[in-house]
Design an enzyme around this catalytic site. Structure first.
Site, mmCIF file in Angstrom:
data_model
loop_
_atom_site.group_PDB
_atom_site.id
_atom_site.type_symbol
_atom_site.label_atom_id
_atom_site.label_comp_id
_atom_site.label_asym_id
_atom_site.label_seq_id
_atom_site.Cartn_x
_atom_site.Cartn_y
_atom_site.Cartn_z
ATOM 1 N N CYS A 27 0.855 -1.187 0.000
ATOM 2 C CA CYS A 27 0.000 0.000 0.000
ATOM 3 C C CYS A 27 0.894 1.240 0.000
ATOM 4 O O CYS A 27 2.113 1.153 0.150
ATOM 5 C CB CYS A 27 -0.937 0.016 1.212
ATOM 6 S SG CYS A 27 -0.080 0.078 2.799
ATOM 7 N N CYS A 30 3.268 1.739 2.834
ATOM 8 C CA CYS A 30 4.537 1.013 2.781
ATOM 9 C C CYS A 30 5.609 1.852 2.100
ATOM 10 O O CYS A 30 6.747 1.928 2.569
ATOM 11 C CB CYS A 30 4.358 -0.304 2.035
ATOM 12 S SG CYS A 30 3.226 -1.468 2.823
ATOM 13 N N ASP A 447 -5.078 17.561 -25.846
ATOM 14 C CA ASP A 447 -4.218 17.321 -26.991
ATOM 15 C C ASP A 447 -5.082 17.459 -28.246
ATOM 16 O O ASP A 447 -6.311 17.382 -28.175
ATOM 17 C CB ASP A 447 -3.629 15.910 -26.898
ATOM 18 C CG ASP A 447 -2.919 15.490 -28.170
ATOM 19 O OD1 ASP A 447 -1.993 16.209 -28.588
ATOM 20 O OD2 ASP A 447 -3.313 14.466 -28.749
#
Length: 752
Positions: A27, A30, A447
């Protein structure tokens, strides 16, 4: 060991940059833990990208890479240096993790349903107990709480060894406590005597069998971890797709002139290499021989292939379409533009990866507080003179009622429903981060090529000279251009064949690189191309055709002259057409109060023409990929929250750098891998729909989190007071989960 570390940037004399592959992160919390551990080392500045599993470390030049790896390992994770110029981490470990979680989840699901039914029945209605009922319950429960939940237990133990707590800590302790006390209830406690009658008296006086609670928590948490692992596997897709663009092998010339195929890693600066039609150009360099049309859209976004010849620069990762080139390598390895683009994506992803999920932030405080409350509850009841049974029951009730089942479901349940509804609407939301960042978007950057436009060249105008039959001219031009692979030629040929017409064969065909083509069609000498080609052939161009040519060029279109038997007979205008839904989508976004910009690598005239047609006031043209990223970051530095909508390879870094990236689903793998939201349906109305759906999903997640966390906070004091049977706590937890799921299911009614 030192030479195996990739040094990416020696921007200062006293700093080097090394990268580590970090494994075992489950996760965002971590990655934050690894980051904190590395940043505590003297002179070290680290950033950990959870999506790709890469730790980028700026450190003093005398830093031992082994020490960095040992620091990560001491935090409970795996680590190894990235070798050479490697950018994309091997996804094998992530694939194996997802497969392992899936197997454990399937086993847990198959055993949980009979376990829940039997556990509640045996606990509340003793008359249903058959010989060996305890063994039946244990046979169903132990595979779930021991084997299926093993990853949760391992993660909790690893965290405790380093003094860190997480959701896994509370989940593991809750599962273990419920299982242990259930075993005690099954074998060590005498059967209760019940003086009351009815359902409620049976439940309130039931034996303390909580195996279904332990199994249910395991199932729900494993499901969340599995879907998270799958999402993480996709998160590195942009980098993998970019890396796949590069050539794997290259044809070079030996000292005696022979052609030799070698791995691209062996190509050195200054060495000449061969590029055949259809091949990817291996690295940045300078053309020394040959002419070709090169598809450079990967780097520039320019929809029309670029004509190159001797003395012109080419870029690695682009494709030679029509001719044979000999190129002298000018930059290799990490110095190429493609490698720079990969770094842009990686760095932009690293910035996003530092965000922690809300549930993990809550867990950082909530978990240790709950553990402390459970310990105080146990000690308080024992100190008051209550029996061990009462004290353990109250402490266990605290752990069970606080177990974050609903909290763990709050996000994945809403995301699952939103994903299903989004799929029906042609929208795919990758994860919670897209929702969190969408809430304050005030600027949308589009774009052009392939996003606002169709992304392919088509004939938008035919202007015949006075007295010339247009149908016949189109037929002859289509026949001539059928001999060419150029994008403009393909557009004219396709236009000529639009009604199934048969085209005449072309003979004596000759492509004129950068200019046009000539040949013989139906016995006529035909010539097509730019005005400079026609003028060089001394062909007289009527004034009507000159005006048509100038008019089309003013509108940003590609215009070519067609001549038959030495006479100019027509002007063909070719352009990338606007999507039918573009203007309405832009108008809806304007009504939402959003600022809209058009950003493209195409030329300014073509960009302005498209912007005028769809209703966009701000246009920035002729921008390279790194320029797109710079613009996004410039807008962000001015306090804007930016959404980027794109489809091309060159949009990948900007899609990642933006607060919210939206990719057209039929676009490239790079764009799809880099974006937060994928627009599957071929309709730009999906852009405002996606923003609205993201907002609705985020509101649902917030409601779920408030309920789940509020329920825990409100119920814990009742459990501490000994007024909550753990079985009732388990039922309340199940109801909380049901509420979260029901609230999430309301997203199915989203209309856009």
């Amino acid at each position: 060991m030192t030479e195996s570390v990739a040094t990416l940037d020696n921007s200062t004399d006293d700093r080097v940059r090394v990268r580590l592959a970090v494994t075992g992160m489950s996760c965002a919390a971590c990655s934050s833990r690894v980051e904190r551990k590395l940043n505590r080392l003297d002179g070290v500045t680290a950033s950990v990208n959870f999506a790709t599993g890469v730790a980028t470390v700026d450190a003093p030049p005398d830093t031992d890479p082994e020490r960095l790896c040992e620091t990560v390992i001491a935090a409970g994770f795996g680590a190894s240096p990235l070798r050479g110029s490697a950018t994309v981490v091997d996804t094998g470990p992530e694939d194996r993790l997802a497969a392992d979680l899936f197997r454990r989840l399937v086993v847990a699901l198959l055993l949980f349903f009979p376990l829940a039914d039997l556990s509640i029945m045996f606990a509340t209605v003793p008359s249903t107990r058959i010989p060996g009922w305890q063994a039946i319950l244990l046979a169903l429960a132990l595979p779930i709480v021991v084997w299926s939940a093993a990853p949760l237990h391992r993660k909790a133990l690893a965290g405790l060894r380093t003094g860190a707590t997480s959701m896994e800590t509370l989940v593991s302790i809750g599962i273990t406590a419920a299982t242990v006390w259930s075993v005690i209830s099954l074998f060590a406690r005498p059967a209760p005597t019940r003086e009351g009658h009815g359902v409620w008296s049976a439940i309130l006086g039931a034996d303390s069998i909580y195996l279904e609670v332990a199994g249910g928590v395991t199932v729900f948490v494993l499901a969340g971890r599995y879907f998270e692992a799958k999402a993480r596997r996709r998160a590195g897709g942009a980098l993998r797709a970019l890396a796949a663009l590069g050539a794997k092998d290259v044809t070079v010339f030996s000292s005696d002139g022979r052609e030799i195929t070698v791995p691209v890693e062996e190509l050195t600066e200054g060495r000449r290499f061969l590029v055949r039609p259809g091949e990817t150009i291996a690295t940045d360099g300078l053309v020394t021989e040959g002419h070709s049309s090169v598809d450079a859209s990967a780097m520039t976004g320019e929809s029309v292939p670029v004509e190159v010849g001797p003395g012109m620069a080419v870029t690695g990762g682009t494709i030679s379409l029509t001719g044979r080139l000999i190129v002298e390598a000018g930059a290799v390895g990490a110095d190429t533009r493609l490698a720079a683009m990969i770094r842009l994506v990686e760095e932009a992803q690293a910035g996003k990866a530092s965000l922690q999920r809300l549930a993990d932030r809550i867990a950082g405080v909530f978990v240790p507080v709950v553990l402390g409350i459970a310990a105080v509850t146990l000690g308080g009841w024992l100190f008051s003179g209550a029996g061990l049974d009462k004290a353990v029951g109250a402490a266990l009730a605290v752990l069970v009622i606080a177990c974050p089942c609903a909290l763990g479901l709050a996000t994945p349940a809403a995301l699952m429903v939103a994903a299903g509804r989004g799929a029906q609407l042609g929208i795919f939301i990758k994860g919670q981060q897209a929702l969190e960042t969408s809430r304050s978007i005030d600027t949308v950057v589009f774009d052009k090529t392939g996003t606002l436009t169709e992304g392919s060249m088509t004939v938008v105008g035919v202007h015949p000279a006075p007295g010339v039959d247009e149908a016949e001219i189109v037929r002859l031009a289509g026949g001539l251009e059928s001999g060419s692979e150029h994008a403009v030629a393909a557009a004219i040929t396709g236009y000529a064949r639009r009604d199934g017409a048969e085209l005449p064969a072309v003979t004596d065909f000759a492509a004129l690189p950068g200019l046009g083509a000539r040949g013989t069609v139906d016995g006529h000498a035909a010539l097509i191309g730019r005005s400079v080609l026609i003028e060089s052939e001394r062909v007289e161009v009527p004034e009507e055709l000159r005006r048509a040519l100038a008019r089309e060029q003013r509108h940003g279109r590609t215009a070519v002259l067609f001549c038959v038997d030495g006479r100019a007979v027509a002007v063909f205008a070719v352009a990338d057409t606007v999507r039918p839904s573009a203007a309405d989508a832009v108008a809806r976004l304007h009504r939402l109060g959003l600022r809209i910009l058009l950003l493209t690598g195409d030329n300014a005239r073509a960009a302005q023409t498209i912007a005028d047609e769809v209703g966009i006031d701000e246009v920035i043209a002729e921008v390279l990929p790194e320029g797109k990223v710079d613009l996004v970051r410039q807008l962000q530095s001015q306090g804007h929250r930016v959404a980027m909508v794109g489809d091309g390879i060159n949009d990948g870094p900007a899609l990642v750098a933006a607060d919210l990236g939206l990719a057209i689903g039929r676009g490239t793998d790079v764009a799809i891998g880099a974006a937060d939201i994928i627009l599957v349906r071929d309709d730009l109305a999906a852009v405002p729909d996606a923003v609205d759906l993201a907002h609705a999903t985020l509101r649902t997640i917030r409601g779920n989190m408030v309920w789940a966390f509020g329920y825990n906070v409100a119920a814990i004091p009742i459990a501490v007071a000994g007024l909550l049977n753990p079985l009732i706590a388990g039922a309340a937890m199940a109801f909380s989960s049901f509420f979260v799921v029901w609230n999430s299911l309301r997203l199915r009614e989203f209309r856009g």
